[in-house]
Motif scaffolding. Sequence first.
Motif, PDB file in Angstrom:
ATOM      1  N   ILE A 204     -12.238  18.266  15.475  1.00  0.00           N
ATOM      2  CA  ILE A 204     -13.002  18.676  15.510  1.00  0.00           C
ATOM      3  C   ILE A 204     -13.888  17.075  16.318  1.00  0.00           C
ATOM      4  O   ILE A 204     -14.119  16.861  15.284  1.00  0.00           O
ATOM      5  N   THR A 205     -14.053  17.283  17.701  1.00  0.00           N
ATOM      6  CA  THR A 205     -14.154  16.090  17.420  1.00  0.00           C
ATOM      7  C   THR A 205     -15.876  15.501  18.187  1.00  0.00           C
ATOM      8  O   THR A 205     -16.902  16.098  17.537  1.00  0.00           O
ATOM      9  N   LYS A 206     -16.263  14.283  17.950  1.00  0.00           N
ATOM     10  CA  LYS A 206     -17.282  13.777  17.505  1.00  0.00           C
ATOM     11  C   LYS A 206     -18.460  13.752  19.148  1.00  0.00           C
ATOM     12  O   LYS A 206     -17.860  13.932  19.919  1.00  0.00           O
ATOM     13  N   GLY A 207     -19.229  14.700  18.549  1.00  0.00           N
ATOM     14  CA  GLY A 207     -20.534  15.037  19.452  1.00  0.00           C
ATOM     15  C   GLY A 207     -21.685  14.339  19.779  1.00  0.00           C
ATOM     16  O   GLY A 207     -21.596  13.031  18.894  1.00  0.00           O
ATOM     17  N   THR A 208     -22.866  14.777  20.538  1.00  0.00           N
ATOM     18  CA  THR A 208     -23.907  13.731  20.203  1.00  0.00           C
ATOM     19  C   THR A 208     -25.788  14.862  20.227  1.00  0.00           C
ATOM     20  O   THR A 208     -25.520  15.740  20.412  1.00  0.00           O
ATOM     21  N   HIS A 209     -26.381  14.276  20.290  1.00  0.00           N
ATOM     22  CA  HIS A 209     -27.454  15.179  20.146  1.00  0.00           C
ATOM     23  C   HIS A 209     -27.651  16.258  21.539  1.00  0.00           C
ATOM     24  O   HIS A 209     -28.054  17.246  21.030  1.00  0.00           O
ATOM     25  N   SER A 210     -26.951  15.695  22.627  1.00  0.00           N
ATOM     26  CA  SER A 210     -26.544  17.147  23.721  1.00  0.00           C
ATOM     27  C   SER A 210     -25.569  17.508  23.966  1.00  0.00           C
ATOM     28  O   SER A 210     -25.377  18.668  24.663  1.00  0.00           O
ATOM     29  N   VAL A 211     -24.352  16.995  22.980  1.00  0.00           N
ATOM     30  CA  VAL A 211     -22.688  17.392  23.802  1.00  0.00           C
ATOM     31  C   VAL A 211     -22.709  17.531  22.692  1.00  0.00           C
ATOM     32  O   VAL A 211     -22.077  16.827  20.986  1.00  0.00           O
ATOM     33  N   PRO A 212     -21.707  18.743  22.800  1.00  0.00           N
ATOM     34  CA  PRO A 212     -21.673  19.863  22.117  1.00  0.00           C
ATOM     35  C   PRO A 212     -19.810  19.093  20.757  1.00  0.00           C
ATOM     36  O   PRO A 212     -19.478  18.785  21.869  1.00  0.00           O
ATOM     37  N   ARG A 213     -19.465  19.597  19.593  1.00  0.00           N
ATOM     38  CA  ARG A 213     -18.084  19.470  19.441  1.00  0.00           C
ATOM     39  C   ARG A 213     -17.521  19.967  20.004  1.00  0.00           C
ATOM     40  O   ARG A 213     -17.825  20.934  21.005  1.00  0.00           O
ATOM     41  N   GLU A 214     -15.589  19.151  19.855  1.00  0.00           N
ATOM     42  CA  GLU A 214     -15.230  20.449  20.530  1.00  0.00           C
ATOM     43  C   GLU A 214     -14.504  20.027  19.251  1.00  0.00           C
ATOM     44  O   GLU A 214     -14.106  19.642  19.032  1.00  0.00           O
TER      45      GLU A 214
ATOM     46  N   ASP B 143     -12.298  11.581  19.862  1.00  0.00           N
ATOM     47  CA  ASP B 143     -12.983  10.596  18.222  1.00  0.00           C
ATOM     48  C   ASP B 143     -13.347  11.462  16.859  1.00  0.00           C
ATOM     49  O   ASP B 143     -14.181  13.191  17.186  1.00  0.00           O
ATOM     50  N   TYR B 144     -12.287  12.062  15.944  1.00  0.00           N
ATOM     51  CA  TYR B 144     -12.698  12.015  15.699  1.00  0.00           C
ATOM     52  C   TYR B 144     -13.243  11.913  13.988  1.00  0.00           C
ATOM     53  O   TYR B 144     -12.432  11.616  13.333  1.00  0.00           O
ATOM     54  N   PRO B 145     -14.536  12.025  13.466  1.00  0.00           N
ATOM     55  CA  PRO B 145     -15.291  11.868  12.791  1.00  0.00           C
ATOM     56  C   PRO B 145     -14.856  11.784  11.866  1.00  0.00           C
ATOM     57  O   PRO B 145     -15.034  10.795  10.265  1.00  0.00           O
ATOM     58  N   SER B 146     -14.044  13.169  10.868  1.00  0.00           N
ATOM     59  CA  SER B 146     -13.822  13.506   9.926  1.00  0.00           C
ATOM     60  C   SER B 146     -12.890  12.318   9.569  1.00  0.00           C
ATOM     61  O   SER B 146     -12.021  12.144   7.877  1.00  0.00           O
ATOM     62  N   HIS B 147     -11.632  11.710  10.182  1.00  0.00           N
ATOM     63  CA  HIS B 147     -10.627  10.938  10.018  1.00  0.00           C
ATOM     64  C   HIS B 147     -11.499   9.151   8.651  1.00  0.00           C
ATOM     65  O   HIS B 147     -10.556   9.532   7.834  1.00  0.00           O
ATOM     66  N   GLU B 148     -11.926   9.217   9.741  1.00  0.00           N
ATOM     67  CA  GLU B 148     -12.874   7.763   8.699  1.00  0.00           C
ATOM     68  C   GLU B 148     -13.598   8.261   7.775  1.00  0.00           C
ATOM     69  O   GLU B 148     -14.185   7.785   6.442  1.00  0.00           O
TER      70      GLU B 148
ATOM     71  N   THR C 195     -23.375  17.972  14.361  1.00  0.00           N
ATOM     72  CA  THR C 195     -23.069  16.665  16.475  1.00  0.00           C
ATOM     73  C   THR C 195     -21.909  16.334  15.431  1.00  0.00           C
ATOM     74  O   THR C 195     -22.194  15.147  16.949  1.00  0.00           O
ATOM     75  N   GLY C 196     -21.707  15.940  15.022  1.00  0.00           N
ATOM     76  CA  GLY C 196     -20.693  14.357  14.226  1.00  0.00           C
ATOM     77  C   GLY C 196     -21.711  13.222  14.568  1.00  0.00           C
ATOM     78  O   GLY C 196     -20.247  12.000  14.055  1.00  0.00           O
ATOM     79  N   GLU C 197     -22.289  12.917  14.377  1.00  0.00           N
ATOM     80  CA  GLU C 197     -23.112  11.990  14.703  1.00  0.00           C
ATOM     81  C   GLU C 197     -23.513  11.132  13.312  1.00  0.00           C
ATOM     82  O   GLU C 197     -23.162  11.384  12.066  1.00  0.00           O
TER      83      GLU C 197
END
Length: 478
Positions: A36-46, A56-61, A434-436
């Motif tokens: 699951i990729t990183k999103g933002t406040h307005s861009v959904p995660r993919e 960019d996958y936030p769980s990796h680190e 959001t992945g933020e």
Amino acid sequence: MKGFRKDFLWGGAVAANQIEGGWNKAGKGISTADVITKGTHSVPREITQGILEGYDYPSHEAIDFYHRYKEDIALFAEMGFKCFRTSIAWSRIFPLGDEKEPNEAGLQFYDDLFDELLKYNIEPVVTLSHFEIPYHLCKEYGGFRNKKLIDFFAHYAKTVMERYKDKVTYWMTFNEINNQADGYRDLHVFNNSALVFNEGDNKAEVVYQASLNELIASAKAVAIGHEINRNFQIGCMMAYVPVYPYSSNPEDLIASVKAMDRRFFYNDIHVHGEIPAATLRLWETEGYHIDYNKEELQLLREGTIDYIGLSYYMSSTVTALDSIPGWQDGSVDQLKLTDNPYLEKSEWGWPVDPVGLRYTLNILTERYHLPLFIVENGLGAYDKIEADGTIQDDYRIDYLKKHIQQMKIAVEEDGVDLMGYTPWGCIDIVSFSTGEMEKRYGFIYVDKDNEGNGTLERLKKSSFDWYQNVIATNGEEL
Ligand code: P53
């Protein structure tokens, strides 16, 4: 009763994929969370098909808890934590999910982690599947739409419950299992059940099938756990977002009751071991074909839970009427979500409603007569480091204080049996929705921004000292 129980479980909560990092260390397999990729406040995660270049996958680190847990646990101990809620990454133990033999290095990691907690007399509170399932079980089996996952999960549960039987007493099976019923959003069904919809799927029907399979898997794990150690306390985990009627119009009230039925389906089965009448009727009238047999119904009865774990962040409000201005389609049963004119919202648009927590604790007590454990609550907010290096998060203190006050009223005046309280993201972690990194919940700041820059250094916020005193006074001083 005056105040909270003497043995009240004050602590904090996180989930493996949002904190650990080390996504491929020591034989760990890819989990659903890892794609699951990183999103933002307005861009959904993919959700991507496996791990792809250039994403960019936030769980990796995450915040690299995998390597830094000793330092972090020392800070939790300094705050006086009595417990710490985390989850086991299923794919550290069974990298693909369908193996017979577990990955010893993965098991050893959690042995070391739990030992470190126990060194400070901090009770581990462990979720078996917090928004992650080995990705292979999604790709090869279709996730929980496939009944084979019931036994894969039961085998995983048995493996870890046997291994940690003398270290862990408090368990939960599936985190926020009811989220998937809420709009059948791709991200939620993937997280909860490793489900990806196919062309032509009736989403509601598929989600009910996967959910029932998961509830059977949960019941099996509960029965196995009770067999392994009869002192185990095994709970469910429900995202409790009470749905209010917008007005006193009876049609609004019915809309809110029906919205809650979809959520209670999960808890009712966890607690009573029976499929609720409202759900059976819905399946019939909608013509859903849900596959289950007598043995499975028996398993549900044999695996009922000991306590209710719940998250509470906000309430929502619905109307049945077209005449209410500004309603949005919530896509569940034509639910029309409206703003509640009495409530403010957080920076991420979540309505802040402390009294709703008292209401929630009352409703759950009346319905289930079981001890309750608030295993998530908190405010996601932007934090700022001042010139002198301090972080003044008074808004967070204010949010938590108001919620603890309502918990106290629920205990003292309403007779609710409350076991404990573990605010979410006690150290800053990756946001789920959001992945933020910058949607922060912690008492401890982590130096990392949304782009992944930062030293990962840990800093205490003002709320750190505040919460330390809350715990020291058992909630008397807020
Ligand atoms: P983030 C919905 C409603 C309430 C809680 O969320 C929810 C959800 C799911 O969208 O999720 C829980 O990080 C979840 C945690 C999550 C936390 O709430 O989006 O159990 O994993 O991090 C907070 O602000």
